[in-house]
Scaffold this active site. Sequence first.
Site, PDB file in Angstrom:
ATOM      1  N   ASP A   1       0.822  -1.216   0.000  1.00 60.37           N
ATOM      2  CA  ASP A   1       0.000   0.000   0.000  1.00 60.37           C
ATOM      3  C   ASP A   1       0.855   1.265   0.000  1.00 60.37           C
ATOM      4  OD1 ASP A   1      -2.383  -1.454   0.108  1.00 60.37           O
ATOM      5  OD2 ASP A   1      -2.354  -1.538   2.293  1.00 60.37           O
TER       6      ASP A   1
ATOM      7  N   TYR B   1       5.407  -8.354   8.950  1.00 61.10           N
ATOM      8  CA  TYR B   1       5.098  -6.923   9.009  1.00 61.10           C
ATOM      9  C   TYR B   1       5.259  -6.406  10.436  1.00 61.10           C
ATOM     10  CZ  TYR B   1       2.675  -7.513   4.497  1.00 61.10           C
ATOM     11  OH  TYR B   1       2.355  -7.788   3.189  1.00 61.10           O
TER      12      TYR B   1
ATOM     13  N   ARG C   1      -4.342  -4.483   7.226  1.00 64.34           N
ATOM     14  CA  ARG C   1      -5.380  -3.492   7.553  1.00 64.34           C
ATOM     15  C   ARG C   1      -6.635  -4.186   8.080  1.00 64.34           C
ATOM     16  NH1 ARG C   1      -6.849  -0.774   2.468  1.00 64.34           N
ATOM     17  NH2 ARG C   1      -5.756  -2.440   1.364  1.00 64.34           N
TER      18      ARG C   1
ATOM     19  N   ASP D   1      -7.089   2.249   6.884  1.00 65.36           N
ATOM     20  CA  ASP D   1      -5.768   2.813   7.183  1.00 65.36           C
ATOM     21  C   ASP D   1      -5.904   4.320   7.378  1.00 65.36           C
ATOM     22  OD1 ASP D   1      -5.332   4.270   4.686  1.00 65.36           O
ATOM     23  OD2 ASP D   1      -4.922   2.351   3.730  1.00 65.36           O
TER      24      ASP D   1
END
Length: 309
Positions: A39, A67, A172, A81
């Site tokens: 993203d 992550y 997310r 987000d």
Amino acid sequence: MKHGILVAYKPKGPTSHDVVDEVRKKLKTRKVGHGGTLDPFACGVLIIGVNQGTRILEFYKDLKKVYWVKMRLGLITETFDITGEVVEERECNVTEEEIREAIFSFVGEYDQVPPAYSAKKYKGERLYKLAREGKIINLPPKRVKIFKIWDVNIEGRDVSFRVEVSPGTYIRSLCMDIGYKLGCGATAVELVRESVGPHTIEESLNVFEAAPEEIENRIIPLEKCLEWLPRVVVHQESTKMILNGSQIHLEMLKEWDGFKKGEVVRVFNEEGRLLALAEAERNSSFLETLRKHERNERVLTLRKVFNTR
């Protein structure tokens, strides 16, 4: 002309396609692609395929990813987000123990709904494009796996942690699901992809800051890519036949790693050149039996041939 994989660093802001365009521009080649969208608000590892390296990107999309994420409890946005329009803000009267319990409850498999704003396609169109047109598509949930979560840090409404996930997992959505479990929702405010399979952020290169020569020098050659796949070596005289599309029979093989029927294996010649990727027709344990009975059967079916010279 180099062929292979570049472990790129995508900074916050640019899209994954912007990184691809930068590599195309600096290396003066059109054959560049990436192995999994990151993203725009996120940063971290982006696997880039260059020239014939684009043909092996599918194998990188299937790797586990790690992550680091920071989420804000009680904040709900349309994109899940921090870049999205705020839909709602709620009180989040929960204890640290309840937060940790909710986070760790997601370790294992669960059915995750992709966010409406994502690069996933629906009938050929990206979901984020449809969402911007007011067409919100509710996709069916997909089974994903959270392998582990660690380094949980709680500072008021902001909660950060590291997570290792299966391919196709949306961090997310994971944040929002944790928030819903706590009764207040949550939004990802920072996201860093720290690794894709064996490739880590420490080895990644920011192509926007690098000179063309540095980018070219950092390309991992095809022969050193996909090292988690089994390897076979064919006799040198079989090189031309394989490059011309001949299937691989037992007599062509000089040596091999252990592999199972259906696995993809890397096919090298005696000079160490990667010739192809092929699918095993037999378990490797059966090859000696075939050889003993002088049965020169096809043992590998070509999937991709790399004629790079």
